[in-house]
Scaffold this motif. Structure first.
Motif, PDB file in Angstrom:
ATOM      1  N   LEU A  67       0.901  -1.172   0.048  1.00 11.04           N
ATOM      2  CA  LEU A  67       0.059   0.149   0.013  1.00 11.04           C
ATOM      3  C   LEU A  67       0.855   1.262  -0.193  1.00 11.04           C
ATOM      4  O   LEU A  67       2.069   1.298   0.492  1.00 11.04           O
ATOM      5  CB  LEU A  67      -0.888   0.194   1.195  1.00 11.04           C
ATOM      6  N   ALA A  68       0.222   2.419  -0.653  1.00 12.25           N
ATOM      7  CA  ALA A  68       0.929   3.795  -0.504  1.00 12.25           C
ATOM      8  C   ALA A  68      -0.331   4.704  -0.132  1.00 12.25           C
ATOM      9  O   ALA A  68      -1.455   4.240  -0.545  1.00 12.25           O
ATOM     10  CB  ALA A  68       1.622   4.064  -1.339  1.00 12.25           C
ATOM     11  N   LEU A  69      -0.123   5.652   0.580  1.00 17.75           N
ATOM     12  CA  LEU A  69      -1.096   6.578   1.089  1.00 17.75           C
ATOM     13  C   LEU A  69      -0.926   8.014   0.105  1.00 17.75           C
ATOM     14  O   LEU A  69       0.171   8.518   0.184  1.00 17.75           O
ATOM     15  CB  LEU A  69      -1.386   7.007   2.034  1.00 17.75           C
ATOM     16  N   LEU A  70      -1.732   8.281  -0.704  1.00 16.74           N
ATOM     17  CA  LEU A  70      -1.384   9.415  -1.848  1.00 16.74           C
ATOM     18  C   LEU A  70      -1.547  10.850  -0.853  1.00 16.74           C
ATOM     19  O   LEU A  70      -2.426  10.939  -0.394  1.00 16.74           O
ATOM     20  CB  LEU A  70      -2.364   9.544  -3.089  1.00 16.74           C
ATOM     21  N   TRP A  71      -0.385  11.437  -0.841  1.00 17.96           N
ATOM     22  CA  TRP A  71      -0.478  12.553   0.029  1.00 17.96           C
ATOM     23  C   TRP A  71      -0.233  13.932  -0.855  1.00 17.96           C
ATOM     24  O   TRP A  71       0.787  14.168  -1.380  1.00 17.96           O
ATOM     25  CB  TRP A  71       0.627  12.570   0.805  1.00 17.96           C
ATOM     26  N   SER A  72      -1.447  14.744  -1.099  1.00 24.94           N
ATOM     27  CA  SER A  72      -1.393  15.724  -1.907  1.00 24.94           C
ATOM     28  C   SER A  72      -1.123  17.108  -1.114  1.00 24.94           C
ATOM     29  O   SER A  72      -1.164  18.106  -1.818  1.00 24.94           O
ATOM     30  CB  SER A  72      -2.996  16.004  -2.893  1.00 24.94           C
ATOM     31  N   LEU A  73      -1.148  16.847   0.051  1.00 21.45           N
ATOM     32  CA  LEU A  73      -0.678  18.117   0.904  1.00 21.45           C
ATOM     33  C   LEU A  73      -1.859  18.936   1.460  1.00 21.45           C
ATOM     34  O   LEU A  73      -1.620  19.959   2.313  1.00 21.45           O
ATOM     35  CB  LEU A  73       0.478  18.984   0.474  1.00 21.45           C
ATOM     36  N   GLY A  74      -2.944  18.785   0.752  1.00 22.21           N
ATOM     37  CA  GLY A  74      -4.194  19.567   1.103  1.00 22.21           C
ATOM     38  C   GLY A  74      -4.879  19.119   2.245  1.00 22.21           C
ATOM     39  O   GLY A  74      -4.446  18.179   3.164  1.00 22.21           O
ATOM     40  N   LYS A  75      -5.983  19.733   2.697  1.00 17.90           N
ATOM     41  CA  LYS A  75      -6.719  19.626   3.699  1.00 17.90           C
ATOM     42  C   LYS A  75      -7.267  18.052   3.865  1.00 17.90           C
ATOM     43  O   LYS A  75      -7.244  17.565   4.978  1.00 17.90           O
ATOM     44  CB  LYS A  75      -7.735  20.445   3.991  1.00 17.90           C
ATOM     45  N   ASP A  76      -7.604  17.458   2.764  1.00 17.38           N
ATOM     46  CA  ASP A  76      -8.305  16.082   3.058  1.00 17.38           C
ATOM     47  C   ASP A  76      -7.298  14.916   3.012  1.00 17.38           C
ATOM     48  O   ASP A  76      -7.575  14.198   3.724  1.00 17.38           O
ATOM     49  CB  ASP A  76      -8.978  15.800   1.554  1.00 17.38           C
ATOM     50  N   SER A  77      -6.154  15.276   2.338  1.00 16.47           N
ATOM     51  CA  SER A  77      -5.120  13.984   2.440  1.00 16.47           C
ATOM     52  C   SER A  77      -4.084  14.414   3.880  1.00 16.47           C
ATOM     53  O   SER A  77      -3.924  13.289   4.247  1.00 16.47           O
ATOM     54  CB  SER A  77      -4.032  14.073   1.624  1.00 16.47           C
ATOM     55  N   ASN A  78      -4.342  15.478   4.389  1.00 18.78           N
ATOM     56  CA  ASN A  78      -3.782  15.735   5.776  1.00 18.78           C
ATOM     57  C   ASN A  78      -4.748  14.969   6.925  1.00 18.78           C
ATOM     58  O   ASN A  78      -4.337  14.365   7.816  1.00 18.78           O
ATOM     59  CB  ASN A  78      -3.654  17.258   6.206  1.00 18.78           C
ATOM     60  N   VAL A  79      -6.072  15.102   6.666  1.00 16.75           N
ATOM     61  CA  VAL A  79      -6.966  14.260   7.569  1.00 16.75           C
ATOM     62  C   VAL A  79      -6.843  12.811   7.215  1.00 16.75           C
ATOM     63  O   VAL A  79      -6.822  12.179   8.298  1.00 16.75           O
ATOM     64  CB  VAL A  79      -8.483  14.709   7.176  1.00 16.75           C
ATOM     65  N   MET A  80      -6.444  12.272   6.301  1.00 19.14           N
ATOM     66  CA  MET A  80      -6.154  10.932   5.797  1.00 19.14           C
ATOM     67  C   MET A  80      -4.830  10.504   6.543  1.00 19.14           C
ATOM     68  O   MET A  80      -5.029   9.352   7.151  1.00 19.14           O
ATOM     69  CB  MET A  80      -6.013  10.585   4.471  1.00 19.14           C
ATOM     70  N   ILE A  81      -4.094  11.514   6.822  1.00 17.56           N
ATOM     71  CA  ILE A  81      -2.789  11.050   7.541  1.00 17.56           C
ATOM     72  C   ILE A  81      -2.940  10.914   8.652  1.00 17.56           C
ATOM     73  O   ILE A  81      -2.625   9.862   9.595  1.00 17.56           O
ATOM     74  CB  ILE A  81      -1.598  12.264   7.053  1.00 17.56           C
ATOM     75  N   TRP A  82      -3.817  11.508   9.406  1.00 20.60           N
ATOM     76  CA  TRP A  82      -4.118  11.915  10.720  1.00 20.60           C
ATOM     77  C   TRP A  82      -5.117  10.607  11.205  1.00 20.60           C
ATOM     78  O   TRP A  82      -4.609   9.843  12.045  1.00 20.60           O
ATOM     79  CB  TRP A  82      -4.865  13.021  11.021  1.00 20.60           C
ATOM     80  N   LEU A  83      -6.016  10.299  10.217  1.00 22.12           N
ATOM     81  CA  LEU A  83      -6.780   8.930  10.638  1.00 22.12           C
ATOM     82  C   LEU A  83      -5.840   7.847  10.472  1.00 22.12           C
ATOM     83  O   LEU A  83      -5.928   6.751  11.160  1.00 22.12           O
ATOM     84  CB  LEU A  83      -7.642   8.887   9.430  1.00 22.12           C
ATOM     85  N   ALA A  84      -5.037   7.774   9.524  1.00 25.42           N
ATOM     86  CA  ALA A  84      -3.905   6.560   9.474  1.00 25.42           C
ATOM     87  C   ALA A  84      -2.812   6.431  10.682  1.00 25.42           C
ATOM     88  O   ALA A  84      -2.684   5.342  11.156  1.00 25.42           O
ATOM     89  CB  ALA A  84      -3.137   6.643   8.175  1.00 25.42           C
ATOM     90  N   ARG A  85      -2.586   7.550  11.156  1.00 23.63           N
ATOM     91  CA  ARG A  85      -1.933   7.460  12.537  1.00 23.63           C
ATOM     92  C   ARG A  85      -2.866   7.002  13.593  1.00 23.63           C
ATOM     93  O   ARG A  85      -2.114   6.114  14.355  1.00 23.63           O
ATOM     94  CB  ARG A  85      -1.171   8.768  12.674  1.00 23.63           C
ATOM     95  N   LYS A  86      -4.061   7.479  13.769  1.00 26.08           N
ATOM     96  CA  LYS A  86      -4.767   6.803  14.747  1.00 26.08           C
ATOM     97  C   LYS A  86      -4.993   5.526  14.519  1.00 26.08           C
ATOM     98  O   LYS A  86      -5.203   4.572  15.344  1.00 26.08           O
ATOM     99  CB  LYS A  86      -6.209   7.497  14.540  1.00 26.08           C
ATOM    100  N   ALA A  87      -5.481   5.041  13.487  1.00 31.45           N
ATOM    101  CA  ALA A  87      -5.668   3.564  12.978  1.00 31.45           C
ATOM    102  C   ALA A  87      -4.539   2.654  13.255  1.00 31.45           C
ATOM    103  O   ALA A  87      -4.881   1.449  13.837  1.00 31.45           O
ATOM    104  CB  ALA A  87      -5.921   3.522  11.463  1.00 31.45           C
TER     105      ALA A  87
END
Length: 306
Positions: A67-87
């Motif tokens: 897997l890889a998480l696409l990080w576009s640096l915007g508000k949505d992908s930053n929330v995704m990073i945050w959720l992945a860290r929680k997960a």
């Protein structure tokens, strides 16, 4: 669920606010058949969204090999990073992939360089080919955006990912509303809107054909207001371009030459949430791509664009 907190990393900018956005209605747990000894715990709207997204992230991690998480640096992908860290208990266990056009705003690159380290990400930055390598029949902004599609194909070939986690939402754009949570892509990364698997009872098709890959969309069910309310509640760092200066702010961030601000006086996340309740201006109104020919965005999506 609150595993992370605002003190876990130094901040470029922190939104101020309460623990919960007042504009988000609570969702109460269903009452049991028999009266409990005490009131049952409740789950509000953001908790429910977070729990579903974390479930999707863990399903993807358990069922796909690379897997890889696409990080576009915007508000949505930053929330995704945050959720992945929680997960995954504080650390993202797969690479964060930035397919870089080389044309982002300086504030976005500063954010990437700072939080890539602060969040201990396995950051992989892959370049995009020049504009000459892109379909010349596309309109100008779509052709510029298509560089990202070609860069993503090159990154897939280089790293062999069978799953890409992407931060798209159904409410952003009409074509994205047709997506699935686990969305199969063809051998060339293409998307067939007429061949989307059913997803009943959160049962996802996680078996891409050999040589192909899946796009996983953990925040597909969120709205723009949800993203901002969650960012406020969690104190997730944001890029200052989202906040109004001199009567303008960016609602969506892309390449600097094809992304423009909209009129706004919202200089805080609280004010953004109030503004969203009142505005009829589309979120992507500042994206030149969305103002070109009617089929330009769909052509990009079919070819593998996010």
């Amino acid at each position: 669920m609150h595993v992370l907190n605002a003190d876990s990393a130094p901040q470029l900018r922190f939104p101020s606010g309460n623990n919960q956005a007042s504009s988000v209605p609570p969702i109460l747990a269903q009452a049991p058949l028999q009266a409990p000894l005490s009131d049952p715990p409740s789950m509000d709207h953001l908790d429910a969204l977070e729990a579903q997204s974390i479930y999707i992230l863990r399903e993807a991690f358990a069922r796909l090999k690379k897997l890889a998480l696409l990080w576009s640096l915007g508000k949505d992908s930053n929330v995704m990073i945050w959720l992945a860290r929680k997960a995954f208990f504080g650390r993202v266990p797969f690479p964060a992939l930035h397919v870089d056009t080389g044309k982002k705003f300086p504030e976005m690159y500063a954010f990437r360089d700072h939080y890539g380290k602060a969040w201990d990400l396995d950051l992989k930055v892959e370049p995009c080919p020049p504009i000459d390598a892109v379909d010349p029949t596309l309109p100008p902004a779509a052709r510029s955006a298509a560089r990202k599609t070609e860069g993503l194909k090159l990154a897939l070939a280089k790293h062999g990912f069978d799953g890409l986690i992407a931060g798209i939402r159904r409410d952003e754009e009409a074509t994205r509303a047709k997506e699935r949570v686990f969305s199969p892509r063809g051998l060339e990364g293409g998307w067939d809107v007429r061949d989307q698997p059913p997803e009943f009872w959160d049962q996802f098709n996680a078996s891409p054909p050999p040589g192909a890959h899946l796009r996983i969309h953990p925040i597909l069910h969120w709205t723009e207001a949800d993203i901002w309310a969650y960012t406020l509640r969690e104190n997730i760092p944001i890029i200052p371009l989202y906040l109004a200066q001199d009567g303008k702010r960016y609602r969506s961030l892309g390449d600097a030459d094809i992304t423009f601000p909209v009129s706004s006086n919202a200089s805080s996340i609280d004010e953004i949430l109030i503004e969203l309740e009142q505005t009829k201006v589309p979120e992507r109104a500042g994206r030149a791509l969305d103002h070109e020919t009617e089929d330009a965005f769909e052509r990009l999506r079919v070819a593998g664009y996010l």
